[in-house]
Scaffold this active site. Structure first.
Site, PDB file in Angstrom:
ATOM      1  N   ASP A 156      52.327   3.889  15.118  1.00 21.99           N
ATOM      2  CA  ASP A 156      52.944   3.710  16.047  1.00 21.99           C
ATOM      3  C   ASP A 156      51.902   4.993  16.993  1.00 21.99           C
ATOM      4  OD1 ASP A 156      54.094   5.523  14.416  1.00 21.99           O
ATOM      5  OD2 ASP A 156      55.617   5.420  16.135  1.00 21.99           O
ATOM      6  N   GLU A 160      56.692   6.532  13.409  1.00 22.35           N
ATOM      7  CA  GLU A 160      56.877   8.179  13.058  1.00 22.35           C
ATOM      8  C   GLU A 160      57.523   7.809  14.827  1.00 22.35           C
ATOM      9  OE1 GLU A 160      55.941  12.435  13.452  1.00 22.35           O
ATOM     10  OE2 GLU A 160      55.217  10.198  14.696  1.00 22.35           O
TER      11      GLU A 160
HETATM   12 ZN   LIG Z   1      51.955  12.311  16.091  1.00 22.50          ZN
END
Ligand SMILES: [Zn+2]
Length: 485
Positions: A79, A146
């Protein structure tokens, strides 16, 4: 078709990065990018698997003659943070990122670029594809989300990986190896309040504002002021000389930010206001002097307020709330004894919000050492016991304790020195990283994080240094070869 990255090296890495730019992949929307990774694996005849949340693992067999080597994991997150300038028309859910080469850098046009962690992913894809590299058995781990919750790392199941050595490709300074991060956990406090009948005095608002705030981990050692702490300090001092009645107090709004503003509504006799103003002004001037290097815009005000519905706190309740806030710790608790400038343990007094019969107070605590994090939270609990407050210690995320004697780190340092005739830097960060969670799920995992130089990640100014990408690749190839030997 000509590429915007024509001529940039390594071409395989830039080819994959160009494809990644075409696939929308904001946090929690990584499915299509996962599909691209899987289709690449299939095209290369590599086996792959995808778990329930969307994390993908691809496996590549060792290059000829290296089958005895230990498995190495290359890891990155799929992401990206999606931010744009307000004057840019861009739909992150469907538009491709428009990138351009600007001198030594690659940058997007008014949006985040996603080089965090797109370059790391492109490097993994290039290693998957490149038949000329020397390496042992490889696993490529691509995690989801993340940036907003470390969800992918949190949800990996214990059998998902075989390797015991992990290269995380999500660092942002070429030549620096990250070997640790903080764990974190919040303490939610419910502080009991007792109120009495309204007393008919006038309501004034004492407000602290104009502070810089910042990230509760990364900026905690910058010497910035905490608005709630300053407010509590001023109230505590004023209460020694004046008799006002506290009605409400508010400050901070994010758990992971240092509070920039805080205010308290006070009931006062109108003839006290002038003396109190002068007293607070003098007090605040001392504070401004203390913080003159960092808090140039710090301000306070004492002005008429309205909207009082609840009665003021009883004198005992008011004193114990102010004492409690004034004593709650805020800031750096310990620096790492071996790694320069690394905060090991800290706490941020993040939020206060008063209600009818209690105040909600939130502290965010961080440490790279689990026992130190626990001790910090226990100290807060101890203060709560003194103040007869209830505390809820929320489950947090684990830290990654720096291991300066890691065999993987030793190898990487040697390879770096040999490749570039220069010592790498060894650092750790006072914030959460995926490695903290992975390390807890896979005990004994030896991990180091590195990457190319990326400036201003998470903002439309994000840019990646082209030369550093080439160095990053050269180093990665050399490390894989060394680890196979
Ligand atoms: Zn990163």
């Amino acid at each position: 078709m000509s590429s915007i990255f024509q001529g940039l090296k390594p071409s395989l890495l830039w080819k994959h990065f160009e494809q990644i730019l075409k696939i929308p992949h904001c946090s929690t929307n990584e499915r299509a990018l996962g599909d691209y990774i899987i289709s690449t694996a299939e095209r290369l005849n590599l086996s792959w698997k995808r778990d329930r949340v969307g994390n993908v693992v691809v496996e590549k067999k060792a290059s000829a003659g290296q089958t005895e080597a230990e498995t190495v994991i290359l890891q990155g997150h799929m992401d990206m943070v999606c931010e744009k300038n307000s004057d840019v028309a861009h739909d992150f859910a469907k538009d491709a990122i428009k990138a351009e080469v600007k001198g030594e850098w690659v940058q997007a046009k008014g949006t985040t670029l996603g080089s965090d962690n797109g370059i790391g992913l492109a490097a993994s894809l290039a290693v998957m594809e490149d038949g000329s590299l020397v390496h042992g058995p490889l696993e490529f781990l691509f995690t989801v989300d993340e940036e907003t919750g470390l969800t992918g790392a949190n949800k990996i199941e214990s059998g998902f990986l075989k390797g015991k050595k992990l290269l995380n490709l999500d660092s942002e300074e070429e030549g620096a190896f990250t070997i640790g991060c903080s764990g974190g956990a919040d303490s939610e406090i419910s502080f009991p309040l007792k109120r009495k009948k309204q007393s008919g005095q006038e309501l004034y608002r004492l407000k602290i504002h104009g502070l810089r705030g910042g990230h509760s981990g990364l900026d905690i050692n910058q010497g910035r002021a905490n608005a709630i702490k300053l407010l509590a300090r001023m109230l505590w001092q004023a209460l020694k000389k004046f008799s006002f009645e506290l009605v409400r107090m508010e400050g901070g709004n994010k758990r992971n930010a240092i509070p920039r503003e805080a205010w308290a509504d006070l009931l006062l006799e109108p003839d006290q206001i002038q003396d109190l103003s002068i007293f607070l002004q003098k007090d605040f001037e001392k504070i401004q002097f203390e913080y003159k290097a960092v808090e140039k815009e710090a301000k306070f005000s004492l002005e008429k307020s309205d909207g009082q519905e609840e009665g003021p706190l009883t004198p005992e309740s008011q004193a114990s709330l102010v004492n409690f806030l004034f004593s709650l710790p805020h800031g750096v608790i310990a620096m790492h004894p071996e790694i320069k400038e690394l905060v090991e343990t800290s706490t941020n007094l993040a939020i206060i919000h008063t209600l009818q019969d209690h105040a909600q107070i939130i502290c965010s605590n961080r440490s790279s050492v689990a026992s130190s994090l626990e001790a910090t939270r226990n100290a807060i609990t101890a203060l709560c016991e003194l103040g007869k407050a209830k505390v809820n210690q929320l489950e947090g995320y684990p830290g990654w304790t720096p291991n300066l004697h890691s065999p993987l780190l030793k190898t990487l340092k040697e390879v770096y020195k040999r490749t570039f005739q220069k010592e790498p830097e060894v650092v750790a960060v006072h914030a959460g990283l995926e490695c903290g969670i992975i390390g807890e799920k896979f005990p004994g995992m030896d991990m180091v994080s590195f990457g190319p130089t990326i400036e201003h990640p998470h903002s439309p100014e994000e840019r990646v240094h082209i030369g550093s990408v080439e160095k990053f690749w050269k180093f990665l190839a050399a490390v894989l070869s060394e680890l196979a030997a």
